[in-house]
Enzyme design. Structure first.
Site, PDB file in Angstrom:
ATOM      1  N   TYR A 155      -5.581  11.359-136.037  1.00 45.47           N
ATOM      2  CA  TYR A 155      -6.019  12.643-135.835  1.00 45.47           C
ATOM      3  C   TYR A 155      -5.775  13.131-134.389  1.00 45.47           C
ATOM      4  CZ  TYR A 155      -9.317  16.780-135.432  1.00 45.47           C
ATOM      5  OH  TYR A 155      -9.692  18.176-135.200  1.00 45.47           O
ATOM      6  N   LYS A 159      -3.139  15.998-132.999  1.00 48.06           N
ATOM      7  CA  LYS A 159      -3.485  17.198-132.147  1.00 48.06           C
ATOM      8  C   LYS A 159      -2.900  16.959-130.912  1.00 48.06           C
ATOM      9  CE  LYS A 159      -6.605  19.073-134.833  1.00 48.06           C
ATOM     10  NZ  LYS A 159      -6.102  20.569-135.282  1.00 48.06           N
TER      11      LYS A 159
END
Length: 248
Positions: A155, A159
């Protein structure tokens, strides 16, 4: 004041949580909004509620990591309201895993939804925006793309990639009238975050200078600002409604 009344917006992942709050906030500011979500029923529910409140909204289902779905999303936008002039790349997923347990499939899916999805959607709108000489793209990143997150390597990497994409694209297109920025929220009270473990959420809240998570509206207000003429000199920036987790 309705500073976005000339905008046609597409908000991905807008069937609930942050995306829904963004869609509603943009409509309040005057925009016509295409509500996208992977789940058709969720998108339709949000669009119907906005319409019932007097706003202009339509729904379209689609997976932002699939090129054919992305084409269909923006074709729907053009047919309903005209070309997209305001894109909010919000669609995302989250999953906890220690790095040593992280599968290739879970890594690939995380990168596909966040980073590939942002690329595909931006690619779909950039040519008409440049032709018009104006447009706004707001990419939803995360503070974990800036500082990293335990059990969230995939994740965090996705990002961080969105933040890098935002800066590079802004350098390419700003002089041609298209503004590109990012928003990197801290933990926000949404279903995605509530699905993380209690231990993770309690530990994270304890790290925050404010001591608590934000709300979807906090992110929506930041997006609305970046989309507005008030942010006319903001390009390649990453704004952080993050309860103080990252201070720049």
């Amino acid at each position: 004041m309705r500073p976005l009344e000339d905008h046609v917006a597409v908000v991905t992942g807008a069937g609930n949580g942050i995306g829904e709050a963004i869609a509603r906030r943009l409509v309040d500011a005057g925009a016509k909004v295409v509500v996208n979500d992977l789940q058709a029923a969720a998108a339709e529910k949000v669009a119907a509620a906005i319409t019932a409140d007097g706003g202009a909204a339509t729904a379209v289902a689609g997976d932002v990591s699939a090129p054919e779905d992305v084409s269909r999303i923006f074709e729907h936008c053009t047919e309903a309201f005209g070309d997209c002039s305001l894109l909010v790349n919000n669609a995302g997923i989250v999953q906890q895993s220690l790095f040593e347990d992280l599968s290739i499939e879970d890594w690939d899916r995380m990168i596909a939804v966040h980073l590939r999805g942002t690329f595909l959607c931006a690619r779909a709108v950039i040519a008409p925006m440049l032709q018009q000489g104006e447009g706004v793209i707001v990419n939803i990143a995360s503070q974990l793309g800036q500082i990293g997150g335990v059990e969230l390597v995939h994740y965090s990497a996705a990002k961080a990639g969105i933040i890098g994409l935002t800066k590079a694209l802004a350098r390419e297109v700003s002089k041609r009238g298209v503004r590109v920025n990012a928003v990197a929220p801290g933990p926000i009270n949404t279903d995605l975050v509530r699905n993380l473990s209690d231990d993770w959420r309690q530990a994270k809240a304890g790290e925050l200078p404010l001591g608590h998570f934000g709300e979807p509206q906090d992110v929506a207000d930041t997006v609305a600002f970046l989309a507005s003429p008030a942010a006319r000199i903001y390009v390649g920036q990453t704004l952080g409604p993050n309860s103080g987790d990252v201070m720049l």
